[in-house]
Scaffold this motif. Structure first.
Motif, PDB file in Angstrom:
ATOM      1  N   THR A  75       0.843  -1.187   0.000  1.00  0.00           N
ATOM      2  CA  THR A  75       0.000   0.000   0.000  1.00  0.00           C
ATOM      3  C   THR A  75       0.880   1.239   0.000  1.00  0.00           C
ATOM      4  O   THR A  75       1.789   1.357   0.815  1.00  0.00           O
ATOM      5  CB  THR A  75      -0.925   0.028   1.230  1.00  0.00           C
ATOM      6  OG1 THR A  75      -1.696  -1.168   1.247  1.00  0.00           O
ATOM      7  CG2 THR A  75      -1.847   1.230   1.187  1.00  0.00           C
ATOM      8  N   MET A  76       0.594   2.133  -0.925  1.00  0.00           N
ATOM      9  CA  MET A  76       1.283   3.423  -0.993  1.00  0.00           C
ATOM     10  C   MET A  76       0.333   4.473  -0.440  1.00  0.00           C
ATOM     11  O   MET A  76      -0.869   4.434  -0.709  1.00  0.00           O
ATOM     12  CB  MET A  76       1.631   3.763  -2.444  1.00  0.00           C
ATOM     13  CG  MET A  76       2.596   2.803  -3.086  1.00  0.00           C
ATOM     14  SD  MET A  76       2.835   3.085  -4.871  1.00  0.00           S
ATOM     15  CE  MET A  76       3.036   4.829  -4.984  1.00  0.00           C
ATOM     16  N   TYR A  77       0.883   5.431   0.319  1.00  0.00           N
ATOM     17  CA  TYR A  77       0.110   6.547   0.849  1.00  0.00           C
ATOM     18  C   TYR A  77       0.692   7.813   0.249  1.00  0.00           C
ATOM     19  O   TYR A  77       1.882   8.086   0.397  1.00  0.00           O
ATOM     20  CB  TYR A  77       0.172   6.572   2.378  1.00  0.00           C
ATOM     21  CG  TYR A  77      -0.392   5.304   2.973  1.00  0.00           C
ATOM     22  CD1 TYR A  77      -1.760   5.138   3.113  1.00  0.00           C
ATOM     23  CD2 TYR A  77       0.451   4.262   3.351  1.00  0.00           C
ATOM     24  CE1 TYR A  77      -2.285   3.967   3.627  1.00  0.00           C
ATOM     25  CE2 TYR A  77      -0.060   3.093   3.871  1.00  0.00           C
ATOM     26  CZ  TYR A  77      -1.429   2.944   4.009  1.00  0.00           C
ATOM     27  OH  TYR A  77      -1.952   1.787   4.505  1.00  0.00           O
ATOM     28  N   LEU A  78      -0.159   8.575  -0.442  1.00  0.00           N
ATOM     29  CA  LEU A  78       0.311   9.716  -1.223  1.00  0.00           C
ATOM     30  C   LEU A  78      -0.472  10.975  -0.909  1.00  0.00           C
ATOM     31  O   LEU A  78      -1.651  10.915  -0.546  1.00  0.00           O
ATOM     32  CB  LEU A  78       0.173   9.389  -2.708  1.00  0.00           C
ATOM     33  CG  LEU A  78       0.852   8.076  -3.110  1.00  0.00           C
ATOM     34  CD1 LEU A  78       0.023   7.348  -4.117  1.00  0.00           C
ATOM     35  CD2 LEU A  78       2.224   8.340  -3.608  1.00  0.00           C
ATOM     36  N   VAL A  79       0.200  12.121  -1.092  1.00  0.00           N
ATOM     37  CA  VAL A  79      -0.432  13.425  -0.909  1.00  0.00           C
ATOM     38  C   VAL A  79      -0.106  14.269  -2.134  1.00  0.00           C
ATOM     39  O   VAL A  79       1.055  14.391  -2.529  1.00  0.00           O
ATOM     40  CB  VAL A  79       0.094  14.131   0.359  1.00  0.00           C
ATOM     41  CG1 VAL A  79      -0.546  15.500   0.517  1.00  0.00           C
ATOM     42  CG2 VAL A  79      -0.141  13.269   1.593  1.00  0.00           C
ATOM     43  N   GLN A  80      -1.150  14.829  -2.745  1.00  0.00           N
ATOM     44  CA  GLN A  80      -0.993  15.698  -3.909  1.00  0.00           C
ATOM     45  C   GLN A  80      -1.589  17.055  -3.570  1.00  0.00           C
ATOM     46  O   GLN A  80      -2.770  17.152  -3.241  1.00  0.00           O
ATOM     47  CB  GLN A  80      -1.711  15.108  -5.118  1.00  0.00           C
ATOM     48  CG  GLN A  80      -1.656  15.973  -6.351  1.00  0.00           C
ATOM     49  CD  GLN A  80      -0.266  16.040  -6.954  1.00  0.00           C
ATOM     50  OE1 GLN A  80       0.211  15.065  -7.479  1.00  0.00           O
ATOM     51  NE2 GLN A  80       0.375  17.183  -6.841  1.00  0.00           N
ATOM     52  N   ALA A  81      -0.767  18.094  -3.634  1.00  0.00           N
ATOM     53  CA  ALA A  81      -1.226  19.459  -3.367  1.00  0.00           C
ATOM     54  C   ALA A  81      -1.252  20.249  -4.674  1.00  0.00           C
ATOM     55  O   ALA A  81      -0.519  19.926  -5.619  1.00  0.00           O
ATOM     56  CB  ALA A  81      -0.306  20.134  -2.361  1.00  0.00           C
ATOM     57  N   GLU A 131      -3.121   0.514  -3.708  1.00  0.00           N
ATOM     58  CA  GLU A 131      -2.482  -0.799  -3.647  1.00  0.00           C
ATOM     59  C   GLU A 131      -1.684  -1.008  -4.927  1.00  0.00           C
ATOM     60  O   GLU A 131      -2.152  -0.688  -6.023  1.00  0.00           O
ATOM     61  CB  GLU A 131      -3.523  -1.913  -3.529  1.00  0.00           C
ATOM     62  CG  GLU A 131      -4.341  -1.869  -2.261  1.00  0.00           C
ATOM     63  CD  GLU A 131      -3.540  -2.223  -1.032  1.00  0.00           C
ATOM     64  OE1 GLU A 131      -2.660  -3.102  -1.111  1.00  0.00           O
ATOM     65  OE2 GLU A 131      -3.780  -1.596   0.020  1.00  0.00           O
ATOM     66  N   VAL A 132      -0.471  -1.529  -4.769  1.00  0.00           N
ATOM     67  CA  VAL A 132       0.372  -1.789  -5.939  1.00  0.00           C
ATOM     68  C   VAL A 132       0.984  -3.183  -5.814  1.00  0.00           C
ATOM     69  O   VAL A 132       1.411  -3.586  -4.741  1.00  0.00           O
ATOM     70  CB  VAL A 132       1.463  -0.702  -6.103  1.00  0.00           C
ATOM     71  CG1 VAL A 132       2.382  -0.653  -4.902  1.00  0.00           C
ATOM     72  CG2 VAL A 132       2.260  -0.908  -7.366  1.00  0.00           C
ATOM     73  N   ASP A 133       0.959  -3.905  -6.910  1.00  0.00           N
ATOM     74  CA  ASP A 133       1.626  -5.199  -6.991  1.00  0.00           C
ATOM     75  C   ASP A 133       3.004  -4.925  -7.578  1.00  0.00           C
ATOM     76  O   ASP A 133       3.132  -4.661  -8.779  1.00  0.00           O
ATOM     77  CB  ASP A 133       0.826  -6.153  -7.869  1.00  0.00           C
ATOM     78  CG  ASP A 133       1.417  -7.556  -7.897  1.00  0.00           C
ATOM     79  OD1 ASP A 133       2.635  -7.707  -7.656  1.00  0.00           O
ATOM     80  OD2 ASP A 133       0.652  -8.496  -8.151  1.00  0.00           O
ATOM     81  N   VAL A 134       4.029  -4.973  -6.737  1.00  0.00           N
ATOM     82  CA  VAL A 134       5.374  -4.604  -7.182  1.00  0.00           C
ATOM     83  C   VAL A 134       5.943  -5.583  -8.199  1.00  0.00           C
ATOM     84  O   VAL A 134       6.785  -5.211  -9.013  1.00  0.00           O
ATOM     85  CB  VAL A 134       6.337  -4.435  -5.986  1.00  0.00           C
ATOM     86  CG1 VAL A 134       5.949  -3.237  -5.152  1.00  0.00           C
ATOM     87  CG2 VAL A 134       6.384  -5.680  -5.129  1.00  0.00           C
ATOM     88  N   GLU A 135       5.478  -6.816  -8.185  1.00  0.00           N
ATOM     89  CA  GLU A 135       5.981  -7.803  -9.137  1.00  0.00           C
ATOM     90  C   GLU A 135       5.493  -7.534 -10.555  1.00  0.00           C
ATOM     91  O   GLU A 135       6.220  -7.717 -11.517  1.00  0.00           O
ATOM     92  CB  GLU A 135       5.592  -9.210  -8.700  1.00  0.00           C
ATOM     93  CG  GLU A 135       6.305  -9.652  -7.437  1.00  0.00           C
ATOM     94  CD  GLU A 135       5.894 -11.042  -6.998  1.00  0.00           C
ATOM     95  OE1 GLU A 135       5.257 -11.774  -7.789  1.00  0.00           O
ATOM     96  OE2 GLU A 135       6.223 -11.383  -5.858  1.00  0.00           O
ATOM     97  N   THR A 136       4.239  -7.102 -10.680  1.00  0.00           N
ATOM     98  CA  THR A 136       3.671  -6.877 -12.011  1.00  0.00           C
ATOM     99  C   THR A 136       3.513  -5.390 -12.338  1.00  0.00           C
ATOM    100  O   THR A 136       3.105  -5.054 -13.438  1.00  0.00           O
ATOM    101  CB  THR A 136       2.280  -7.536 -12.120  1.00  0.00           C
ATOM    102  OG1 THR A 136       1.401  -6.904 -11.185  1.00  0.00           O
ATOM    103  CG2 THR A 136       2.358  -9.031 -11.870  1.00  0.00           C
ATOM    104  N   ASP A 137       3.820  -4.527 -11.365  1.00  0.00           N
ATOM    105  CA  ASP A 137       3.670  -3.074 -11.525  1.00  0.00           C
ATOM    106  C   ASP A 137       2.221  -2.696 -11.842  1.00  0.00           C
ATOM    107  O   ASP A 137       1.949  -1.785 -12.611  1.00  0.00           O
ATOM    108  CB  ASP A 137       4.622  -2.546 -12.596  1.00  0.00           C
ATOM    109  CG  ASP A 137       4.858  -1.052 -12.469  1.00  0.00           C
ATOM    110  OD1 ASP A 137       4.859  -0.546 -11.339  1.00  0.00           O
ATOM    111  OD2 ASP A 137       5.020  -0.397 -13.508  1.00  0.00           O
ATOM    112  N   ALA A 138       1.272  -3.429 -11.226  1.00  0.00           N
ATOM    113  CA  ALA A 138      -0.155  -3.166 -11.420  1.00  0.00           C
ATOM    114  C   ALA A 138      -0.677  -2.354 -10.235  1.00  0.00           C
ATOM    115  O   ALA A 138      -0.352  -2.641  -9.079  1.00  0.00           O
ATOM    116  CB  ALA A 138      -0.922  -4.474 -11.522  1.00  0.00           C
ATOM    117  N   TYR A 139      -1.483  -1.322 -10.533  1.00  0.00           N
ATOM    118  CA  TYR A 139      -2.022  -0.435  -9.514  1.00  0.00           C
ATOM    119  C   TYR A 139      -3.530  -0.582  -9.433  1.00  0.00           C
ATOM    120  O   TYR A 139      -4.216  -0.579 -10.448  1.00  0.00           O
ATOM    121  CB  TYR A 139      -1.693   1.027  -9.858  1.00  0.00           C
ATOM    122  CG  TYR A 139      -0.226   1.347  -9.776  1.00  0.00           C
ATOM    123  CD1 TYR A 139       0.290   1.992  -8.670  1.00  0.00           C
ATOM    124  CD2 TYR A 139       0.645   0.997 -10.804  1.00  0.00           C
ATOM    125  CE1 TYR A 139       1.641   2.300  -8.577  1.00  0.00           C
ATOM    126  CE2 TYR A 139       1.995   1.298 -10.726  1.00  0.00           C
ATOM    127  CZ  TYR A 139       2.486   1.942  -9.612  1.00  0.00           C
ATOM    128  OH  TYR A 139       3.819   2.235  -9.521  1.00  0.00           O
TER     129      TYR A 139
END
Length: 77
Positions: free
Chosen positions: A3-9, A51-59
């Motif tokens: 899981t990635m947690y992101l902030v966009q301003a 959520e990101v699958d690091v093996e397949t680079d799927a988001y």
């Protein structure tokens, strides 16, 4: 899956909203706290997880944690 947690301003530049670089955090709580800290100095801020699958680079679809202020139309809707 991770899981990635992101902030966009976004800054207001004339009539346009211009995105700041995306910031990453380690938890949902930190993402929301970062968004709240940025909100007084930005036109709008959104904190979200993805959520990101690091093996397949799927988001997976992003999950909105917090939206504050003005954001570009249709952002994550």
């Amino acid at each position: 899956m991770a899981t990635m947690y992101l902030v966009q301003a976004f800054k207001q530049v004339g009539r346009k909203l211009v995105a700041d670089p995306v910031q990453t955090t380690k938890t949902a709580e930190k993402a929301m706290a970062t968004a709240e800290r940025l909100a007084p100095t930005r036109a709008g801020v959104i904190a979200f997880s993805q959520e990101v699958d690091v093996e397949t680079d799927a988001y997976d679809e992003p999950r909105i944690l917090l939206k504050l202020g003005d954001l570009p139309p249709g952002l994550m809707e």
